[in-house]
Design an enzyme around this catalytic site. Structure first.
Site, short mmCIF file in Angstrom:
data_model
loop_
_atom_site.label_atom_id
_atom_site.label_comp_id
_atom_site.label_asym_id
_atom_site.label_seq_id
_atom_site.Cartn_x
_atom_site.Cartn_y
_atom_site.Cartn_z
N THR A 210 0.89 -1.42 -0.44
CA THR A 210 0.14 -0.39 0.10
C THR A 210 1.24 1.21 0.28
OG1 THR A 210 -0.04 -0.05 2.41
CG2 THR A 210 -1.76 -1.34 1.50
N GLU A 211 0.51 2.07 -0.86
CA GLU A 211 1.31 3.48 -0.49
C GLU A 211 1.04 3.98 0.56
OE1 GLU A 211 -3.36 5.13 -1.74
OE2 GLU A 211 -1.71 2.99 -2.06
N ALA A 212 0.82 3.81 1.33
CA ALA A 212 1.12 3.75 2.94
C ALA A 212 1.99 3.57 3.81
CB ALA A 212 0.03 3.92 4.64
#
Length: 653
Positions: free
Chosen positions: A323-325
């Protein structure tokens, strides 16, 4: 003696001045310093101060109903907002749309990386992210309304290449969040789902002479946090606020989940199978694009279903979901926990993940789409009168090696039914997604074509592929009529050559055996040898090359078949429905050159796709090979028979 930095939320918020630039952490509904947002709102409602703040935030941080940054909507509290996502604070978005505040919608990764630029005293960030989209100053520069006039994005040229330069905005106040802090402010994040940009935000504010306010769950004994567990050192933090449990939830839907925090690992074999709805159909078709041993990012909405399908088909061990997180590996979470992962391999800072993404580290991404036009442009940021924001969409879609956009063909009331392996549209959606021109360009189809980026658009009833001529209809679901169910609900005419049926396995409520396809375990079954005619027939109908490794697997299968024949062979290859990224045509031609040099007497191939024939001819001609690629099977076999007769005549002479 070290200073005790623990104070109340009201005391910390009292330090904020009119006109300050405030940044806050949080991703969707996770890791939000809710107590600080609440205290800031309370102070303003009670006293009318502080006023005219600038809010800088990376991802959306709220529940879309008033929590998180949604608390900051009060008239006069904000003067300007620089954010990747406005959808989580709809009243703030409305104020921006009504020209009540200044606003910029920039890519999530850019804002994340700008914190580091601020911390290092740099003027901004050079990147190609955003070129040819609405963020490009030639197309609006990311401004969300007419009252916003200043340019904070500039187009520059370096060594003949276009780049964007994003101006860094100096930060006065940083809201960050952790689990524990000691009285000196040393911060750990043991129970947090993500680490996000806390460290970079704290450095940015500290080095600008600003203040850093950290929200935590508890205070621990001085020096009791192990050095490597300290994620933000106390030297960067001015104030520590202990939050009430309700304002320090892991996310708005979960008080605490030890598996999401990485504290424990839990069995995930009990993931519930998705029902065979349009959502699962889309996820199943998109799953055929998964690159074995590749790194993948999945967006919110329809793409989330891929994670469930991958688990159901036992594909998960062969891909790395991210995830980009900052989550790497594991099973991606959804709903209020979106952005986190159960049993993650590791959690890295958000800006580091975007470094990886921007550098081309993603083998594939699957993202949603609100609108799409005939040039392949996609809009997810502003549509239907709503300012949603791009989030990480631009960074991710622009830099992934393959992009799959996924979503229903229409929206708003769509009802479908699968009957005996055929799809039926029971009720059409009220809104069209395939429009003449997108309202806002979040993904540039022409720019993708310039860079030969493979792009697919997957819906429940059909699949499109981005070509130099525009969007091409390449697959249709069984039971779907092209005129009635597809063209009648589009505002433009796609390219239509010879669309094939979507894989029938997608529409059966049973395992698809997807793993065998992705690992090319059944590839040998596509090759047969006729000893009497010394003919090797290669049936690549519907097969696709996802990566160079697929070409290597095919080469091995073909070479094995030729060696087994014990002599040079004549070959005929069926390329109907065959797909290969433009960037790999030369590798494919190199394989053919090798086979011609060592194993083939003659070779011919056929494909109904004019584009495929053209690209194959170009690739083979560059290597000095006669293309011998025909439109129909009969022509290919006629050529082969002619070559056989010519060889017999020559040997007789």
């Amino acid at each position: 003696m070290k200073k005790n930095k623990v104070i109340s939320a009201d005391e910390a918020i009292a330090l904020i001045r009119d006109g300050d630039v405030v940044t806050t952490t949080g991703f969707v509904q996770s890791c939000i310093p809710e107590a600080l947002h609440a205290a800031l709102e309370k102070r303003f409602v009670d006293s009318g101060a502080p006023r005219d703040l600038t809010l800088i935030m990376t991802a959306g941080a709220g529940d879309s109903k008033g929590l998180g940054t949604g608390r900051l909507h009060h008239d006069g509290l904000l003067r300007r907002v620089i954010a990747a996502n406005f959808g989580r604070m709809p009243k703030v978005a409305q104020a921006a749309q009504e020209n009540k505040i200044l606003g910029y919608n920039l890519p999530q990764g850019v804002i994340s990386q700008l914190y580091r630029a601020c911390a290092a005293g740099q003027p901004g960030l050079f990147t190609k992210v955003g070129l040819k989209t609405y963020v490009d100053p030639r197309h609006g520069g990311g401004r969300v309304n007419t009252v916003t006039q200043d340019d904070i994005v500039k187009l520059v040229e370096v060594d003949g290449e276009e780049w964007l330069f994003y101006t860094a905005t100096k930060i006065d106040v940083a809201f960050i969040r952790g689990t524990s802090a000691d009285p000196s402010g040393n911060l750990c994040m043991a129970k947090e789902a993500l680490t996000l940009d806390n460290l970079a935000q704290a450095m940015a504010a500290r080095n600008n002479g600003g203040i850093v306010i950290a929200q935590v769950e508890r205070i621990v004994e001085q020096g009791s946090i192990k050095p490597k567990d300290v994620r933000v050192p106390g030297m960067l933090i001015d104030c520590v606020v202990v939050a009430e449990p309700e304002q320090h939830r892991m996310n708005y839907g979960v008080m605490h989940d030890a598996a999401l925090a990485g504290e424990i690992r839990v069995p995930v074999t009990g993931i519930r199978r998705m029902a065979l709805s349009e959502r699962k159909i889309i996820a199943r078709r998109a799953s055929f694009e998964l690159p074995p041993n590749g790194v993948v990012n999945l967006g919110v909405g329809a793409p989330e279903g891929i994670s469930a399908v991958a688990a159901e088909e036992q594909v998960t061990p062969y891909i790395t979901l991210t995830t980009e997180a900052g989550a790497v590996g594991g099973v991606l979470a959804s709903g209020s926990s979106f952005g986190a992962a159960t049993n993650a391999d590791c959690i890295i800072d958000q800006n580091q993940m975007f470094d990886f993404y921007d550098g081309g580290g993603l083998d594939m991404t699957c993202l949603g789409m609100a609108e799409c036009d005939g040039d392949g442009n996609v809009n997810t940021s502003r549509f239907g009168g709503r300012l949603n924001g791009c989030g990480g969409f631009i960074n991710i879609s622009q830099n992934a090696r393959k992009v799959v956009f996924a979503g229903t063909f229409t929206s708003g009331g769509l009802v479908t039914k699968v009957e005996e392996g055929r799809l039926r549209i029971v009720q059409e959606g009220r809104s069209r997604k395939f429009v003449k021109q997108v309202e806002q360009n979040t993904f540039s189809g022409p720019f993708a074509k310039e860079r030969m980026q493979p792009v697919l658009y997957v819906t429940e009833r059909c699949v499109f592929h981005l070509t130099q001529a525009g969007l091409e209809l390449i697959e249709v679901a069984p039971g779907i009529d092209i005129g009635r169910d597809i063209l009648a609900h589009m505002d433009f005419m796609p390219v239509i050559e010879n669309p094939i049926l979507m894989d029938p396995r997608i529409f059966r409520d049973e395992p698809m055996e997807l793993l065998a396809d992705l690992l090319n375990l059944n590839l040998a079954e596509r090759v047969s040898y006729d000893k009497e005619r010394n003919l090797l027939f290669v049936n690549l109908e519907g097969w696709q090359v996802r990566a160079k490794g697929d070409i290597d697997a095919l080469r091995q299968v073909l070479e094995t078949a030729c060696l087994k024949a014990g002599q040079r062979v004549n070959s005929v290859v069926n390329h109907d429905g065959f797909r290969i990224p433009e960037s790999l045509y030369d590798d494919y031609a190199e394989m053919i050159e090798y086979l011609c040099a060592y194993h083939y007497l003659t070779t011919t191939r056929y494909a109904t796709s004019a584009f495929l024939r053209l690209k194959m001819q170009e690739a083979l001609s560059r290597r000095g090979l006669a293309p011998h690629i025909f439109e129909r099977k009969e022509e290919a076999h006629a050529f082969l028979e002619h070559e056989e007769r010519r060889a017999l005549t020559a040997s007789a002479a």
